[in-house]
Design an enzyme around this catalytic site. Structure first.
Site, PDB file in Angstrom:
ATOM      1  N   PRO A 241      67.667  47.723  36.271  1.00 41.99           N
ATOM      2  CA  PRO A 241      68.459  47.042  37.137  1.00 41.99           C
ATOM      3  C   PRO A 241      68.038  47.067  38.739  1.00 41.99           C
ATOM      4  O   PRO A 241      67.036  47.945  39.041  1.00 41.99           O
ATOM      5  CB  PRO A 241      69.530  48.101  36.966  1.00 41.99           C
ATOM      6  CG  PRO A 241      69.426  49.027  35.837  1.00 41.99           C
ATOM      7  CD  PRO A 241      67.828  48.855  35.712  1.00 41.99           C
TER       8      PRO A 241
ATOM      9  N   HIS B 135      31.261  35.607  45.119  1.00 38.30           N
ATOM     10  CA  HIS B 135      31.152  36.358  46.318  1.00 38.30           C
ATOM     11  C   HIS B 135      32.024  37.693  46.109  1.00 38.30           C
ATOM     12  O   HIS B 135      33.295  37.504  46.517  1.00 38.30           O
ATOM     13  CB  HIS B 135      31.846  35.650  47.540  1.00 38.30           C
ATOM     14  CG  HIS B 135      30.789  34.464  47.985  1.00 38.30           C
ATOM     15  ND1 HIS B 135      31.106  33.477  48.636  1.00 38.30           N
ATOM     16  CD2 HIS B 135      29.692  34.133  47.796  1.00 38.30           C
ATOM     17  CE1 HIS B 135      29.929  32.795  49.079  1.00 38.30           C
ATOM     18  NE2 HIS B 135      29.137  33.131  48.290  1.00 38.30           N
ATOM     19  N   GLU B 136      31.647  38.628  45.613  1.00 40.52           N
ATOM     20  CA  GLU B 136      32.484  40.045  45.555  1.00 40.52           C
ATOM     21  C   GLU B 136      32.075  40.498  47.067  1.00 40.52           C
ATOM     22  O   GLU B 136      30.963  40.587  47.749  1.00 40.52           O
ATOM     23  CB  GLU B 136      31.787  40.935  44.675  1.00 40.52           C
ATOM     24  CG  GLU B 136      32.474  42.577  44.545  1.00 40.52           C
ATOM     25  CD  GLU B 136      34.133  42.283  44.380  1.00 40.52           C
ATOM     26  OE1 GLU B 136      34.559  41.750  43.541  1.00 40.52           O
ATOM     27  OE2 GLU B 136      34.746  42.502  45.499  1.00 40.52           O
TER      28      GLU B 136
ATOM     29  N   GLU C  24      40.911  41.741  31.896  1.00 40.99           N
ATOM     30  CA  GLU C  24      40.276  42.614  32.163  1.00 40.99           C
ATOM     31  C   GLU C  24      40.657  43.948  32.009  1.00 40.99           C
ATOM     32  O   GLU C  24      40.011  45.045  31.872  1.00 40.99           O
ATOM     33  CB  GLU C  24      39.222  42.401  33.449  1.00 40.99           C
ATOM     34  CG  GLU C  24      40.090  42.634  34.592  1.00 40.99           C
ATOM     35  CD  GLU C  24      39.601  42.090  35.878  1.00 40.99           C
ATOM     36  OE1 GLU C  24      39.168  40.969  35.741  1.00 40.99           O
ATOM     37  OE2 GLU C  24      39.461  42.687  36.740  1.00 40.99           O
TER      38      GLU C  24
END
Ligand code: NOJ
Length: 664
Positions: A186, A382-383, A476
């Site tokens: 709720p 691109h991490e 993952e």
């Protein structure tokens, strides 16, 4: 791109529409084009409120509008209305890619101009747009003498609910960003939450609260002001300021989708309609794609991102994967762990990432030219680990480098609980950064799939190269103990995915992997390709797990760009069935999935085209399938169908169903 557009009407309705008994009040109603929704704007004693109803059901009861600026400057309680004007639009526009090729944008609009009655006499406009499937509204701060640069300390926008409805939500302000399991409680038991926040009202409506066109502002979370009354809570900077603004400025649109059938939530395109047309004029280079990756192996323990004996991104491995792509007809390959920065504590030391320096065992030129010779696109990676300054310092050369190598897609990543050591991903700081990346990528004709992103707000209409995002728990997270429970995917389409495509990484066939146990049957893995929309979609497993697997044909066949999407049936958190038509053929696809309970659903194929026959290729759970004990049991059959055919869809516990209808 526009295929039709009705004449836009503009009426200026000079006040005062209703004078309340106490004096200077204003009340004005707006109806949706089909008259089903009603919005009421009220100004009483200087305070503006709105309410929303569908037929005789109140969706949002009177709720506050306005702001608190710095130094406790109340910009919400001394207003008068100076003008109300109305407009309407009915147009149909074509998407470059998406869940529907054509989108109807049909609304009635009311623009309310407010001005403080005394003092600085500052101005603010509120623009309401009422569609048949919901409400959007935004604030505008026009250019003016007494409001130039200012700080928003609080936005007061409320979303009050007349009753203590049930909601599906994930908590905001937690270290794992958007990656939490949905809770169903709720409203009175709700935390401060991210949007889309989806609510089932006690009188049988579905309302999903979210925002559209989030640019240069903190993203909206929702908190409770008391049991069922909700208020927006804008994500602050580390300074506590929620947004640094300069007039003229338009806030993001606050939006509430309203339907009386949960399945129809997935058909709403209001979020796109509240965004502007594409800023990218030539969109011919922007294309959805399926892909495989040197990726899942990092999660199963077969590979590492870092250098060493198990290094995944080696030249040899990449060439092997490219050969699998060619063999399977999967047009793209993601390669992670190719650049310096992964050795050691890469999450804590994101400043070490170098975006133009491949590891010595990865001959990037050779890999890219081999891929090109095979017609396979490389998806770059691109991490950043949230080290945004390090990334921004290199980003131009990083995109130029990939462009030179022919890389057209880049997956970005921001694994960290904060950006730049202190700012939240969904703060104004984060929003600015993700936008900067998207715009710069467009200059290099690069498409983006962001992991650990800020949430989607439909800006892919304007920046169609920002194609997909993670932004929720994907596969993952699967594991023996705390993976995603089978109900997770029966919630995502009605919550996270209402904000745009999700890179969920479906297609794991080695379900019983002791290192990474998956909570689904094999047929359910196939159903994700229809149910969990993403224009950049993965066949995530190690390629050799697809060998000699008849079920893999569905992944090879299924497209990721659609002509039309139809929500067939759903009980949120229990089951969902979605049908989609391929954008590039006459074929239709259907995906259905369930939570931990087995069920039987009946679906009449009335969405199929009139007068056509189809061969249905059906991938269903085997009679003895069960996500826990027998996940691989699958039944693959064909039958001839038309739009008159009724299918019985049998779903095993934690199971799914996928069908391809090939037009004859
Ligand atoms: C988390 C992302 O969700 C995952 O896809 C990626 O492989 C890792 N970060 C490393 O960047």
């Amino acid at each position: 791109m526009k295929t039709s557009r009705s004449v836009q009407t503009l009426l200026s309705v000079f006040l005062i529409l209703l004078v309340t008994s106490c004096g200077s009040g204003v009340k004005k109603q707006l109806s949706s084009p089909d008259n089903s929704l009603k919005l009421t704007f009220t100004l009483t004693e200087g305070k503006a409120t709105y309410e929303l109803s569908k037929g005789d059901k109140v969706v949002i009861s009177p709720s506050e509008l306005g702001f608190i600026l710095s130094n406790n400057d109340q910009f919400n309680d001394r207003f008068r209305v100076t003008d109300i004007s109305e407009a309407s639009l009915d147009e149909t526009w074509e998407q470059p890619w998406g869940e529907d090729r054509y989108v109807r944008n049909n609304y009635n609009q009311m623009a309310v101009s407010l001005e403080e009655k005394d003092g600085l006499k500052r101005k603010m406009n509120i623009i309401f747009r009422l569609f048949d499937d919901g409400l959007g509204f935004r604030y505008e701060f026009p250019e003016q003498e007494n409001l130039k640069e200012f700080e928003v300390m609080d936005e007061l926008t409320g979303f009050n609910m007349p009753r203590d409805n049930m909601a599906w939500w994930i908590p905001a302000y937690r270290p794992e960003r958007y990656e939490y399991l949905y809770r169903h409680t709720p409203l009175s038991a709700m935390d401060t939450v991210h949007t889309p926040l989806t609510i089932e009202t006690k009188d049988g409506l579905y309302a999903s609260i979210h925002e559209a066109a989030l640019y240069d502002y903190g993203s909206m979370t929702i908190c409770r002001s008391d049991s069922s009354n909700l208020k927006c809570d804008i994500t602050p900077w580390s300074t506590g300021v929620k947004a640094y603004l300069k007039a003229p400025f338009k806030t993001p649109w606050r939006m509430v989708i309203v339907t009386d059938d949960a399945a129809k939530l997935v058909e709403s395109r209001m979020i796109l309609n509240l965004n502007d047309p594409s800023e990218i004029k030539d969109m011919s280079w922007i294309k959805p794609t399926k892909f495989m990756g040197i990726w899942w192996g990092m999660f199963t323990g077969d590979y590492t991102w870092a250098q060493g004996p198990k290094h995944g991104a080696t030249t040899k491995n990449a060439i092997k994967y490219i050969d699998y792509c060619t063999q399977f007809g999967i047009p793209a390959l993601l390669i992670e762990g190719w650049n310096y920065g992964w050795d050691g504590d890469w999450v804590g030391e994101g400043y070490k990432f170098e975006y133009t320096k491949p590891y010595p065992d990865f001959d990037i030129e050779k890999v890219c030219s081999y891929a090109a010779s095979k017609g396979v696109n490389i998806i770059g990676h691109h991490e950043t680990s949230g080290a945004v300054m390090n990334y921004e310092n290199q980003i131009d050369s990083a995109f130029a480098y990939y462009q030179k190598l022919g890389v057209k897609y880049v997956k970005t990543g921001y694994v960290n609980s904060v950006l730049a050591g202190k700012e939240l991903h969904h703060s104004q700081y984060g929003v600015r950064h993700y936008q900067k990346v998207a715009e710069l990528a467009a200059q290099y004709h690069i498409m983006i799939d962001a992991h650990e992103p800020v949430k989607g707000t439909g800006i892919q209409r304007t920046w169609p190269n920002f194609m997909s995002r993670e932004g929720a728990r994907g596969q993952e997270y699967e594991s023996i103990t705390n993976g995603n429970p089978p109900e997770h995917e029966a919630i995502l389409p009605f919550t996270r995915i209402l904000s745009g495509g999700m890179d969920f990484t479906p297609g794991i066939f080695y379900i019983d992997n002791p290192n990474k146990k998956i909570s689904s049957t094999l047929a359910k893995q196939l159903s994700y390709y229809v149910v969990i929309y993403s224009p950049i979609v993965m066949a995530a497993d190690l390629p050799w797990h697809y060998l000699n697997q008849p079920a893999f044909k569905f992944i090879q066949d299924v497209p990721c760009d659609w002509d039309k999407t139809i929500g067939i049936n759903a009980v949120i958190g229990d089951y969902v069935t979605i049908a989609r038509k391929d954008r590039n053929s006459d074929n239709w696809y259907l995906g259905s999935l369930t939570d931990e309970n087995a069920r039987e659903l009946t679906v009449t194929l009335s969405f199929l085209d009139e007068g056509r026959k189809y061969t249905a290729e059906i991938y269903a759970d085997g009679d003895d399938a069960d996500w826990q004990n027998n996940p691989l049991s699958i039944s693959i059959t064909t039958q001839e169908v038309t739009r008159e055919t009724t299918l019985t869809i049998k779903l095993a516990p934690g199971g799914g169903y996928a069908a391809r209808f090939v037009a004859l």
